[in-house]
Design an enzyme around this catalytic site. Structure first.
Site, PDB file in Angstrom:
ATOM      1  N   THR A   1      16.628 -15.325 -47.929  1.00  0.00           N
ATOM      2  CA  THR A   1      17.680 -15.527 -48.920  1.00  0.00           C
ATOM      3  C   THR A   1      18.463 -14.244 -49.132  1.00  0.00           C
ATOM      4  O   THR A   1      18.248 -13.235 -48.435  1.00  0.00           O
ATOM      5  CB  THR A   1      17.088 -16.084 -50.248  1.00  0.00           C
ATOM      6  OG1 THR A   1      18.177 -16.493 -51.092  1.00  0.00           O
ATOM      7  CG2 THR A   1      16.215 -15.069 -50.962  1.00  0.00           C
TER       8      THR A   1
ATOM      9  N   LYS B   1      20.385 -12.671 -45.081  1.00  0.00           N
ATOM     10  CA  LYS B   1      20.595 -13.740 -44.090  1.00  0.00           C
ATOM     11  C   LYS B   1      21.292 -13.256 -42.818  1.00  0.00           C
ATOM     12  O   LYS B   1      21.097 -13.821 -41.750  1.00  0.00           O
ATOM     13  CB  LYS B   1      21.379 -14.896 -44.718  1.00  0.00           C
ATOM     14  CG  LYS B   1      20.589 -15.615 -45.800  1.00  0.00           C
ATOM     15  CD  LYS B   1      21.325 -16.834 -46.327  1.00  0.00           C
ATOM     16  CE  LYS B   1      20.503 -17.503 -47.424  1.00  0.00           C
ATOM     17  NZ  LYS B   1      21.076 -18.792 -47.832  1.00  0.00           N
TER      18      LYS B   1
ATOM     19  N   GLY C   1      22.971 -26.332 -56.736  1.00  0.00           N
ATOM     20  CA  GLY C   1      22.380 -26.116 -55.422  1.00  0.00           C
ATOM     21  C   GLY C   1      20.982 -26.666 -55.213  1.00  0.00           C
ATOM     22  O   GLY C   1      20.376 -26.439 -54.160  1.00  0.00           O
TER      23      GLY C   1
END
Length: 245
Positions: free
Chosen positions: A61, A65, A228
């Site tokens: 995360t 990334k 999300g």
């Protein structure tokens, strides 16, 4: 015992560990554990690998990334195209292979809400997560533009260039910035929210809190708002599938 986990920075808020802990308990999976690996710098990544020889898979995360890629042996075709990795599989020979399941998670989460008039999108932020979103939008034939505080090239818009007409012409707006994430829940991207309509979709990659200021402002304008959480669940299940394939 297989060890799985999440690599990131300041990730005590993360939902991934509780998601997998609950999954393992519900499905009576007893040969796997999941833990957070909170590192200050990506240079600590090799230490995590060396100190945990039973690791078989990792999620990645913010803010690693893209930064994790040089430490991997191989990328899937999709991850290579996207230029960002959020899932790592350790194969039988110990090679580290990078995948991207964010694009899958986003696509599956937003698709039920899309109408024919959702043809253009604004992607707020230009980090690793935004690249997966751009890839997914392209696959869905939705044109997109990046918006950033730092204008890196002609394809990236500055926030101060966003006006009412621009918002009205882009009926999908995705927040890929960390603005509004717990504990700094009062933060939000500075866009002309007064131009948001009921035809807009505002999608926030953040899931903690459930309703960010970004989504709250969208809801006040009667837009469709999505956090999300579903995306995270879908991408987590896809990661699990990759680790077990």
């Amino acid at each position: 015992m297989r060890k799985l986990g999440l690599i990131g920075k300041n990730i005590s808020y993360s939902f991934s560990k509780s998601f997998f802990d609950e999954k393992f308990e519900a499905e009576k999976i007893i040969d796997a554990t999941y833990e957070n690996f909170d590192i200050e710098n990506i240079t600590s990544f090799p230490n995590i690998i060396n100190e945990n020889p039973t690791i078989k898979g990792l999620n990645v995360t913010i803010p690693y990334k893209e930064l994790v890629i040089p430490y991997l042996d191989k990328l899937s075709k999709k991850a290579k195209k996207i230029g960002a990795v959020n899932t790592i599989k350790f194969n039988k020979s110990g090679k580290l292979i990078g995948y991207n399941t964010d694009c899958y998670g986003f696509k599956k989460a937003i698709k039920p809400h899309l109408k024919k008039y959702h043809k253009k999108a604004l992607i707020l932020g230009t980090g690793g997560a935004s690249k997966a979103i751009a890839y997914a939008l392209k696959k869905m034939n939705i044109k997109y533009s990046y918006v950033s505080r730092n204008k890196s090239n002609s394809k990236v818009l500055n926030y101060d260039k966003l006006n009412k007409e621009m918002i009205e012409n882009h009926l999908v707006i995705i927040n890929c910035t960390p603005l509004g994430t717990f504990p700094n829940i009062k933060g939000y991207p500075k866009i002309p929210y007064h131009a948001i309509t009921q035809n807009h979709i505002l999608f926030d990659l953040i899931y903690n809190p459930k309703q960010t200021q970004f989504l709250k402002f969208g809801q006040e304008q009667n837009a469709t708002t999505i956090n999300g959480l579903k995306m995270l669940e879908y991408q987590a299940e896809k990661s699990w599938e990759i680790w077990n394939s």
